[in-house]
Design a protein around this motif. Structure first.
Motif, PDB file in Angstrom:
ATOM      1  N   GLN A 119       0.790  -1.239   0.000  1.00 55.53           N
ATOM      2  CA  GLN A 119       0.000   0.000   0.000  1.00 55.53           C
ATOM      3  C   GLN A 119       0.822   1.289   0.000  1.00 55.53           C
ATOM      4  O   GLN A 119       0.523   2.204  -0.756  1.00 55.53           O
ATOM      5  CB  GLN A 119      -0.965  -0.050   1.182  1.00 55.53           C
ATOM      6  CG  GLN A 119      -2.002   1.022   1.159  1.00 55.53           C
ATOM      7  CD  GLN A 119      -2.211   1.507   2.557  1.00 55.53           C
ATOM      8  OE1 GLN A 119      -1.514   2.388   3.032  1.00 55.53           O
ATOM      9  NE2 GLN A 119      -3.143   0.894   3.252  1.00 55.53           N
ATOM     10  N   PRO A 120       1.886   1.374   0.810  1.00 56.99           N
ATOM     11  CA  PRO A 120       2.622   2.655   0.795  1.00 56.99           C
ATOM     12  C   PRO A 120       3.508   2.860  -0.431  1.00 56.99           C
ATOM     13  O   PRO A 120       4.093   3.923  -0.578  1.00 56.99           O
ATOM     14  CB  PRO A 120       3.505   2.570   2.056  1.00 56.99           C
ATOM     15  CG  PRO A 120       3.149   1.303   2.741  1.00 56.99           C
ATOM     16  CD  PRO A 120       2.407   0.446   1.796  1.00 56.99           C
ATOM     17  N   LYS A 123       0.876   3.437  -6.600  1.00 52.82           N
ATOM     18  CA  LYS A 123       0.003   4.563  -6.926  1.00 52.82           C
ATOM     19  C   LYS A 123      -1.433   4.166  -6.605  1.00 52.82           C
ATOM     20  O   LYS A 123      -2.216   4.973  -6.111  1.00 52.82           O
ATOM     21  CB  LYS A 123       0.166   4.920  -8.404  1.00 52.82           C
ATOM     22  CG  LYS A 123      -0.530   6.203  -8.791  1.00 52.82           C
ATOM     23  CD  LYS A 123      -0.116   6.669 -10.162  1.00 52.82           C
ATOM     24  CE  LYS A 123      -0.999   7.822 -10.629  1.00 52.82           C
ATOM     25  NZ  LYS A 123      -0.733   8.172 -12.023  1.00 52.82           N
ATOM     26  N   HIS A 124      -1.749   2.909  -6.874  1.00 51.89           N
ATOM     27  CA  HIS A 124      -3.063   2.386  -6.506  1.00 51.89           C
ATOM     28  C   HIS A 124      -2.985   0.862  -6.515  1.00 51.89           C
ATOM     29  O   HIS A 124      -2.063   0.298  -7.087  1.00 51.89           O
ATOM     30  CB  HIS A 124      -4.134   2.869  -7.487  1.00 51.89           C
ATOM     31  CG  HIS A 124      -5.535   2.703  -6.980  1.00 51.89           C
ATOM     32  ND1 HIS A 124      -5.942   3.190  -5.761  1.00 51.89           N
ATOM     33  CD2 HIS A 124      -6.627   2.100  -7.509  1.00 51.89           C
ATOM     34  CE1 HIS A 124      -7.226   2.904  -5.578  1.00 51.89           C
ATOM     35  NE2 HIS A 124      -7.655   2.246  -6.623  1.00 51.89           N
ATOM     36  N   SER A 125      -3.965   0.209  -5.881  1.00 51.41           N
ATOM     37  CA  SER A 125      -3.974  -1.247  -5.933  1.00 51.41           C
ATOM     38  C   SER A 125      -5.400  -1.772  -5.894  1.00 51.41           C
ATOM     39  O   SER A 125      -6.327  -1.069  -5.478  1.00 51.41           O
ATOM     40  CB  SER A 125      -3.165  -1.820  -4.767  1.00 51.41           C
ATOM     41  OG  SER A 125      -3.655  -1.328  -3.542  1.00 51.41           O
ATOM     42  N   TYR A 126      -5.536  -2.998  -6.365  1.00 52.48           N
ATOM     43  CA  TYR A 126      -6.852  -3.641  -6.413  1.00 52.48           C
ATOM     44  C   TYR A 126      -6.743  -5.052  -5.885  1.00 52.48           C
ATOM     45  O   TYR A 126      -5.751  -5.745  -6.131  1.00 52.48           O
ATOM     46  CB  TYR A 126      -7.344  -3.745  -7.865  1.00 52.48           C
ATOM     47  CG  TYR A 126      -7.627  -2.430  -8.539  1.00 52.48           C
ATOM     48  CD1 TYR A 126      -8.875  -1.828  -8.438  1.00 52.48           C
ATOM     49  CD2 TYR A 126      -6.654  -1.801  -9.289  1.00 52.48           C
ATOM     50  CE1 TYR A 126      -9.150  -0.627  -9.073  1.00 52.48           C
ATOM     51  CE2 TYR A 126      -6.908  -0.592  -9.929  1.00 52.48           C
ATOM     52  CZ  TYR A 126      -8.165  -0.011  -9.819  1.00 52.48           C
ATOM     53  OH  TYR A 126      -8.428   1.172 -10.451  1.00 52.48           O
TER      54      TYR A 126
END
Lengths: 560, 159
Positions: A119-120, A123-126
């Motif tokens: 997460q850190p 840019k984004h995650s799914y």
């Protein structure tokens, strides 16, 4: 259609041509589909290699790099590569397998909270929870990774989602409420910037990696010429402005050239474009271009006034903003003669503080190897680097002249990055000569990818500047830690040439300066992976150097 | 100065974790945080109170904006905002002090939710200062437990 087929269809729809990965239990369905797909998959020997290859591929081509790993250890092995891409803003989509949806949260075999761990650094995650979301999520992921300030996106896919059925329709639309990157810069700000530029007597352009992401190198050159302004680049910006040009100042910062650091410190206008005032660039903040008005053009609003407060911030895509800025400047009558005294001053600094090393007769100087690589390749190679002294010598002693031809882990400083990144770069641009300028420490961190390079006959050249040290740390210990060389001397080292041969690559050991050129030519001619083990002078340091936290004019070393 | 950020967020899994994670990784401290859905079930609202003295509020909001799930951020103007929090306070209330506690409750317009033999539960709604004040008055009686929500806030007027 099965989820795994929808994944491959989605990848094809994005124009993906190369994937780097390594299978595992929960991605077997995806790999089963890839078995028949016409997307080339490169099997790596360690997942970290896959992430760096995708990254190198992305940096060399501008396309989004794609890597695949299984759940748990596969995904955690990607982490360093994802963080590297995040820090240097490279577009990447990392696909990870996940345990069956019903098992998530039970500490199942090879389960790790991949979206949580990454997460850190994304840019984004799914995390895919419904097979029907696959086309939309892939569409969004590629868009997010490659637009605005680029970065890595992780898609975590439970194995049952790869097997579940869906009615596949290609996703066309993107509807992201919270994501709309600004393309065009504010007109008023651009006008204000143009007025400052037209008035400035001692301007300097400070160009970073944002120029490369936005493809603004041509506009950058036009701006520099038009207003006769010297250009310094960050490590990430190397190649955006030709170092053969008399307006070029080379790199600035901790290991920047003396003349770049003097010019920035004494300028009356600093034009920062796609750069983020990193601590390795600014040194002591209070004295960084202290007298200068500052213009900051950046895609990411959060970079504006993060470290240094600026006078004219312009948020937008560098290329679009520069185009508008050039238009504005055309309207103003600019006396290009006004920067002449300044350019003379810069030229004096170049004479009084040139890059310098003492060449030896037989012993190989690491800087000499870098210069020789430049001569032999006529400056046209794609240069990748590891991290440390090798990286700084590669940055300083090769005259970088083309965007996307210098690939290095700048933000995270990842040892072991260069070699797999070189493989990715070579796959993306097979006609170019690709050379990884390495250290003996870094190269061993992903040396296993020699097998991948040989497997697919990807003829990259690894030029090891072998000094038997973790050289940059050794340098700090010499200069700042009373020569107490704690754990920096690599006492036991393999014979790199023989290791290369064992993997099936070409391996040459070079101990005499007079053999450097021939070895380079032989490696280029061989058209297969090659490892050149240059035994360089062991205790050579990278100079000039600004001690951490000092002003960038407080340089040590590097003087004749 | 304390800032109250009203943040509209896509109601997606992990959105709260991303925001909390961002605050910890950038070294921003959250004074209080309240989350609830809005009139649109796809959108949640987070009300976050941060100390602007410690961290430039501009950097906090810009970093928040970078999260894909964040739709809108408003830094509420304290002069034009109504803010409330709610607290449940369980206080020791033997027969001899019960009367006094009930008086305090009345003055503060706190509701008495539960009376047991030796304890009482009070519900108080108000500004942070009001909640602090009743807590202070009840402390000598012996507070067994206090549960406070984060601050929620809304702008006055038509906006």
């Amino acid at each position: 259609m099965k989820g795994s087929e929808a994944i491959v269809e989605s990848l094809k729809a994005e124009g993906v041509e190369a994937i780097f990965g390594l299978p595992g239990g929960v991605v077997i369905p995806l790999y089963d589909t890839l078995y028949d797909a016409d997307i080339k998959h490169y099997l790596v020997r360690h997942e970290q290699g896959a992430a760096h290859m995708a990254d190198g591929y992305a940096r060399a081509t501008g396309k989004t790099g794609v890597c695949i790993a299984t759940s748990g250890p596969g995904a955690t092995n990607l982490v360093t590569g994802i963080a590297t891409a995040y820090m240097d803003s490279t577009p990447m989509v990392a696909i990870t397998g996940q345990v069956r949806s019903g098992l998530i949260g039970t500490d199942a075999f090879q389960e790790a909270d991949t979206t949580g761990i990454t997460q850190p650094i994304v840019k984004h995650s799914y995390l895919i929870k419904d097979v029907k979301d696959i086309p939309r999520i892939f569409k969004e992921a590629f868009y997010i990774a490659s637009s605005g300030r680029p970065g890595p996106v992780v898609i975590d896919i439970p194995v049952d989602m790869q097997l579940a059925e869906l009615d596949y329709k290609p996703q066309k639309k993107i509807n992201l409420l919270g994501y709309k990157p600004t393309l065009k810069g504010n007109r008023r700000q651009i006008k204000a910037a143009a007025r400052l530029i037209a008035r400035a007597e001692r301007p300097v352009i400070y160009a970073g990696g944002g120029i490369i992401s936005s493809g603004a190198d041509r506009e950058l050159r036009r701006l520099a010429k038009m207003v006769q302004t010297p250009v310094t680049t960050t490590l990430m910006g190397l190649g955006t402005f030709p170092e053969t040009d008399k307006l070029s100042l080379g790199m600035l910062g901790m290991h920047g050239t003396g003349y770049a650091n003097y010019a920035v410190t004494n300028c009356d206008l600093l034009i920062a474009i796609g750069a983020r005032f990193d601590d390795r660039v600014t040194g002591k903040l209070a004295t960084f271009a202290a007298e200068a008005k500052k213009i900051h053009i950046d895609q990411d609003p959060a970079e504006i006034s993060k470290n240094v407060v600026v006078d004219v911030p312009i948020v937008g895509d560098a290329r679009t903003v520069l185009k508008d800025l050039l238009e504005e400047l055309k309207k103003l009558e600019i006396d290009t003669g006004r920067t002449e005294p300044w350019l003379r001053q810069v030229s004096d600094w170049k004479k009084s503080h040139p890059l310098f090393y003492k060449d030896l007769k037989r012993e190989i100087m690491p800087q000499f190897v870098v210069e020789e690589i430049y001569r032999v390749t006529k400056g046209k190679a794609i240069i990748c680097t590891e991290v440390g002294q090798n990286q700084m010598w590669a940055a300083l002693f090769y005259q970088h002249s083309k965007a996307r031809n210098f690939i290095s882990s700048g933000g995270l400083g990842t040892m072991g990055f260069g070699f797999p990144a070189a493989i990715g770069a070579k796959i993306g641009r097979p006609r170019e000569t690709v050379i990884d300028i390495a250290g003996d420490g870094s190269f061993q961190m992903n040396i296993q990818e020699l097998s991948t390079a040989v497997n697919y006959n990807i003829p990259v050249i690894v030029a090891i500047l072998n000094n038997g040290y973790l050289g940059m740390v050794r340098q700090w210990q010499e200069l700042f830690w009373n020569e107490r060389y704690s754990e920096t001397c690599i006492e036991c080292q393999p014979d790199f040439a023989r290791v290369a041969e064992a993997y099936g690559a070409l391996g040459i050991t070079i101990k005499d300066k007079n053999d450097v050129t021939d070895a380079l030519r032989a490696a280029i001619k061989a058209k297969r992976p090659a490892v050149l083990d240059f035994r360089v002078k062991r205790d050579e340091n990278v100079f000039p150097m600004v001690p951490a936290g000092k002003s960038i004019t407080e340089m040590i070393g590097g003087q004749k | 100065m304390k800032h109250t950020l009203s943040v509209l967020v896509e109601n997606k899994p992990g959105a709260l974790a991303r925001i909390a994670g961002l605050f910890s990784r950038r070294g921003f401290n959250i004074d209080s945080l309240a989350v609830g859905i809005t009139d649109d079930p796809d959108v949640s609202r987070m009300t976050i109170t941060v100390d602007g003295k410690e961290h430039p509020i501009e950097q906090v909001t810009k970093q928040l904006h970078k999260l894909i799930n964040v739709i809108k951020i408003t830094d509420l103007d304290p002069h034009n905002t109504v803010a409330r929090e709610l607290a449940l306070i369980k206080v020791k209330s033997p027969a001899r002090s019960r009367g006094e506690i009930m008086q305090v409750a009345e003055i503060f317009r706190a509701n008495i939710l539960d009376v047991a033999r030796n304890t009482m539960i009070l519900e108080i709604t108000g500004t942070t200062e009001k909640v602090d004040a009743i807590e202070e008055l009840l402390t000598p009686h012996g507070i067994v437990e206090i549960v406070r929500t984060g601050r929620i806030a809304i702008e006055r007027g038509e906006k």
